[in-house]
Scaffold this active site. Structure first.
Site, PDB file in Angstrom:
ATOM      1  N   TYR A  25       0.846  -1.201   0.000  1.00  0.00           N
ATOM      2  CA  TYR A  25       0.000   0.000   0.000  1.00  0.00           C
ATOM      3  C   TYR A  25       0.882   1.252   0.000  1.00  0.00           C
ATOM      4  O   TYR A  25       0.929   2.015   0.958  1.00  0.00           O
ATOM      5  CB  TYR A  25      -0.917  -0.039   1.238  1.00  0.00           C
ATOM      6  N   GLY A  26       1.614   1.441  -1.111  1.00  0.00           N
ATOM      7  CA  GLY A  26       2.521   2.587  -1.222  1.00  0.00           C
ATOM      8  C   GLY A  26       2.013   3.568  -2.263  1.00  0.00           C
ATOM      9  O   GLY A  26       0.810   3.808  -2.375  1.00  0.00           O
ATOM     10  N   GLN A  28       1.708   3.527  -5.653  1.00  0.00           N
ATOM     11  CA  GLN A  28       0.711   3.002  -6.591  1.00  0.00           C
ATOM     12  C   GLN A  28      -0.389   2.243  -5.864  1.00  0.00           C
ATOM     13  O   GLN A  28      -1.557   2.310  -6.248  1.00  0.00           O
ATOM     14  CB  GLN A  28       1.377   2.080  -7.627  1.00  0.00           C
ATOM     15  N   VAL A  84      12.124  -5.728  -4.422  1.00  0.00           N
ATOM     16  CA  VAL A  84      11.727  -6.707  -3.400  1.00  0.00           C
ATOM     17  C   VAL A  84      10.664  -7.686  -3.920  1.00  0.00           C
ATOM     18  O   VAL A  84      10.348  -8.674  -3.261  1.00  0.00           O
ATOM     19  CB  VAL A  84      11.267  -6.045  -2.071  1.00  0.00           C
ATOM     20  N   GLN A  85      10.138  -7.412  -5.107  1.00  0.00           N
ATOM     21  CA  GLN A  85       9.080  -8.276  -5.654  1.00  0.00           C
ATOM     22  C   GLN A  85       9.483  -9.753  -5.764  1.00  0.00           C
ATOM     23  O   GLN A  85       8.700 -10.632  -5.379  1.00  0.00           O
ATOM     24  CB  GLN A  85       8.624  -7.767  -7.024  1.00  0.00           C
ATOM     25  N   HIS A 107       4.777  -2.567 -13.542  1.00  0.00           N
ATOM     26  CA  HIS A 107       6.009  -2.341 -14.302  1.00  0.00           C
ATOM     27  C   HIS A 107       6.475  -3.726 -14.770  1.00  0.00           C
ATOM     28  O   HIS A 107       6.428  -4.688 -13.999  1.00  0.00           O
ATOM     29  CB  HIS A 107       7.033  -1.671 -13.386  1.00  0.00           C
ATOM     30  N   GLY A 133       1.725   7.819  -8.322  1.00  0.00           N
ATOM     31  CA  GLY A 133       0.505   7.336  -7.665  1.00  0.00           C
ATOM     32  C   GLY A 133      -0.418   8.456  -7.195  1.00  0.00           C
ATOM     33  O   GLY A 133      -1.635   8.398  -7.412  1.00  0.00           O
ATOM     34  N   GLU A 194      14.674   6.817 -17.700  1.00  0.00           N
ATOM     35  CA  GLU A 194      15.497   6.951 -16.491  1.00  0.00           C
ATOM     36  C   GLU A 194      16.999   6.987 -16.794  1.00  0.00           C
ATOM     37  O   GLU A 194      17.778   7.487 -15.987  1.00  0.00           O
ATOM     38  CB  GLU A 194      15.193   5.794 -15.534  1.00  0.00           C
ATOM     39  N   SER A 252       8.955  34.182 -25.942  1.00  0.00           N
ATOM     40  CA  SER A 252       9.326  35.316 -26.800  1.00  0.00           C
ATOM     41  C   SER A 252      10.082  34.800 -28.035  1.00  0.00           C
ATOM     42  O   SER A 252      10.640  33.692 -28.003  1.00  0.00           O
ATOM     43  CB  SER A 252      10.237  36.278 -26.030  1.00  0.00           C
TER      44      SER A 252
HETATM   45  P1  NDP Z   1       6.547   1.971  -2.918  1.00  0.00           P
HETATM   46  O1  NDP Z   1       7.991   2.284  -2.785  1.00  0.00           O
HETATM   47  O2  NDP Z   1       5.573   3.052  -2.666  1.00  0.00           O
HETATM   48  O3  NDP Z   1       6.290   0.726  -1.939  1.00  0.00           O
HETATM   49  C1  NDP Z   1       5.064   0.047  -1.956  1.00  0.00           C
HETATM   50  C2  NDP Z   1       4.825  -0.691  -0.686  1.00  0.00           C
HETATM   51  O4  NDP Z   1       5.710  -1.813  -0.535  1.00  0.00           O
HETATM   52  C3  NDP Z   1       4.950   0.129   0.583  1.00  0.00           C
HETATM   53  O5  NDP Z   1       3.811  -0.110   1.372  1.00  0.00           O
HETATM   54  C4  NDP Z   1       6.197  -0.434   1.213  1.00  0.00           C
HETATM   55  O6  NDP Z   1       6.206  -0.355   2.611  1.00  0.00           O
HETATM   56  C5  NDP Z   1       6.123  -1.895   0.814  1.00  0.00           C
HETATM   57  N1  NDP Z   1       7.394  -2.594   0.972  1.00  0.00           N
HETATM   58  C6  NDP Z   1       8.647  -2.077   0.881  1.00  0.00           C
HETATM   59  N2  NDP Z   1       9.571  -3.034   1.095  1.00  0.00           N
HETATM   60  C7  NDP Z   1       8.884  -4.163   1.343  1.00  0.00           C
HETATM   61  C8  NDP Z   1       9.276  -5.489   1.644  1.00  0.00           C
HETATM   62  N3  NDP Z   1      10.567  -5.837   1.714  1.00  0.00           N
HETATM   63  N4  NDP Z   1       8.309  -6.419   1.832  1.00  0.00           N
HETATM   64  C9  NDP Z   1       7.013  -6.075   1.745  1.00  0.00           C
HETATM   65  N5  NDP Z   1       6.572  -4.832   1.455  1.00  0.00           N
HETATM   66  C10 NDP Z   1       7.502  -3.888   1.263  1.00  0.00           C
HETATM   67  O7  NDP Z   1       6.292   1.327  -4.355  1.00  0.00           O
HETATM   68  P2  NDP Z   1       5.688   2.032  -5.670  1.00  0.00           P
HETATM   69  O8  NDP Z   1       4.234   2.196  -5.519  1.00  0.00           O
HETATM   70  O9  NDP Z   1       6.511   3.216  -6.055  1.00  0.00           O
HETATM   71  O10 NDP Z   1       5.989   0.905  -6.769  1.00  0.00           O
HETATM   72  C11 NDP Z   1       5.174  -0.258  -6.862  1.00  0.00           C
HETATM   73  C12 NDP Z   1       5.175  -0.720  -8.312  1.00  0.00           C
HETATM   74  O11 NDP Z   1       4.578   0.285  -9.117  1.00  0.00           O
HETATM   75  C13 NDP Z   1       6.554  -0.969  -8.873  1.00  0.00           C
HETATM   76  O12 NDP Z   1       6.471  -2.067  -9.748  1.00  0.00           O
HETATM   77  C14 NDP Z   1       6.842   0.303  -9.661  1.00  0.00           C
HETATM   78  O13 NDP Z   1       7.775   0.132 -10.721  1.00  0.00           O
HETATM   79  C15 NDP Z   1       5.458   0.588 -10.204  1.00  0.00           C
HETATM   80  N6  NDP Z   1       5.213   1.966 -10.627  1.00  0.00           N
HETATM   81  C16 NDP Z   1       5.472   2.988  -9.741  1.00  0.00           C
HETATM   82  C17 NDP Z   1       5.173   4.295 -10.120  1.00  0.00           C
HETATM   83  C18 NDP Z   1       5.329   5.410  -9.120  1.00  0.00           C
HETATM   84  O14 NDP Z   1       4.847   6.497  -9.417  1.00  0.00           O
HETATM   85  N7  NDP Z   1       5.957   5.232  -7.955  1.00  0.00           N
HETATM   86  C19 NDP Z   1       4.672   4.633 -11.463  1.00  0.00           C
HETATM   87  C20 NDP Z   1       4.329   3.470 -12.251  1.00  0.00           C
HETATM   88  C21 NDP Z   1       4.637   2.202 -11.847  1.00  0.00           C
HETATM   89  P3  NDP Z   1       6.919   0.887   3.351  1.00  0.00           P
HETATM   90  O15 NDP Z   1       5.966   2.031   3.234  1.00  0.00           O
HETATM   91  O16 NDP Z   1       7.119   0.408   4.728  1.00  0.00           O
HETATM   92  O17 NDP Z   1       8.237   1.129   2.621  1.00  0.00           O
END
Ligand code: NDP
Length: 329
Positions: A25-26, A28, A84-85, A107, A133, A194, A252
């Protein structure tokens, strides 16, 4: 011609009887989860016990451990960070997959470079918003949506594409347009941005700051002129709306002539050789292997790079500038 899909092409019924698990729950996860719930889907969250778990609970979701959420759900969105996926997938998700379930990525990275190999009996889908997100959510709430790349990579259920389109509709992506490209193309284009576009912009701003300050220009004025006023982000918005060259009449004639006449000098056509080299490194997995080694060895280079940028004098100048000029963009 590439296929693009809109609301009228997608039907939520393809996933409306499923439990959807947002794993992570980050950035995205929160945006996509809230949008899907507002679209009437049955969404639960799987997370580690941390601040994101608390946020999901506060937002009114049922929150489970990652394994429990994956067990419950027919559609699993793997939205933890890409690096970490593989571990999360192997340890907590893989043994919860059953025929008919769908695994969704935002992604293509882990599928494209083979760090995750899902079993053949599940659907593997791409739903990759082209937006941070927070704006995936903000645009949805405003009644529009962020465009996305979509793909049904593995079609075990026979309904993979319908499910992909339904999920894209549920997050608002088909309001803007969901473009169908492969996991490979999505990953490689994302990395190209990137590895070339973003470094060109950031490095140009950094080097210009360093030299202009050496030349005794006022540091705060340099930062305000280059990006801190917000003008640059407005220019990028105009590029998105009307086009990179079509936005030029907003400037301009002196500005237009300067910009166009200096283009080839600062970036000669030979730069295309470098662009090709960067594309080759992405395609052959050179970067993916380097990044994997970084993770395995405790991020030695990444730590140094971050240390370098966060101790750069530009940070202090930005802080002082914020006290002087109120930026409201
Ligand atoms: P985040 O960095 O926001 O992390 C998502 C969640 O994963 C958080 O709740 C985080 O917890 C949790 N997490 C971190 N480490 C672990 C772990 N070791 N085990 C279990 N959970 C963990 O991710 P994003 O949303 O940025 O990215 C998610 C996907 O979306 C990726 O595939 C990314 O490439 C893709 N994406 C991201 C975009 C963006 O705008 N960010 C745009 C398009 C695609 P905590 O809060 O504690 O760190």
């Amino acid at each position: 011609m590439v296929n693009a899909y809109y609301d009228e092409d997608a039907d939520l019924s393809a996933v409306k009887d499923e439990t959807i698990a947002i794993i992570g729950y980050g950035n995205q996860g929160r945006a996509q989860g809230l949008n899907m719930r507002d679209s009437g889907l049955n969404v639960v969250v799987g997370n580690i016990k941390d601040a994101s778990w608390d946020m999901a609970a506060k937002d009114g979701f049922e929150v489970y451990s990652i394994g429990d959420a994956a067990e419950l759900a027919g559609v699993i969105l793997l939205l933890v960070p890409d690096e970490v996926q593989p571990e999360v997938f192997e340890e907590e998700v893989k043994n919860k997959l059953r025929p008919g379930k769908s695994l969704v990525f935002a992604h293509g990275y882990n599928i494209h470079y083979g760090f995750i190999t899902p079993p053949k009996y599940v659907d593997v889908l791409l739903l990759a918003p082209r937006m941070m997100g927070v704006y995936v959510r903000e645009l949805f709430v405003k009644g529009s949506g962020a465009p996305a790349f979509i793909f049904a990579h593995q079609n075990a259920s026979g309904k993979a594409k319908e499910k992909t389109l339904a999920l894209a509709k549920a997050i608002g992506a088909t309001r803007a347009g969901a473009m169908e490209i492969s996991f490979a193309e999505e990953t490689e284009l994302d990395h190209f941005t990137e590895h070339f576009i973003m470094p060109v912009i950031i490095r140009a701003l950094q080097l210009s700051f360093e030299v202009l300050v050496e030349e005794k220009y006022t540091p705060e004025a340099v930062v305000l002129e280059h990006y801190a006023s917000g003008e640059l982000s407005e220019i990028f918005k105009e590029m998105a709306k009307v086009g990179i060259f079509k936005q030029m009449p907003l400037h301009s004639t002196t500005s237009q002539y300067g910009t166009l006449s200096y283009g080839k000098r600062v970036m000669p056509d030979e730069t295309k050789k470098l662009i090709k080299e960067i594309i080759r490194e992405i395609k052959t997995g050179v970067f993916a292997r380097e990044w994997m080694m970084e993770q395995k060895t405790g991020y030695p280079v990444f730590k140094k790079l971050r240390q370098m940028v966060f101790t750069h004098p530009i940070n202090e100048v930005e802080r002082r500038l914020k006290e002087m000029v109120k930026i409201s963009i």
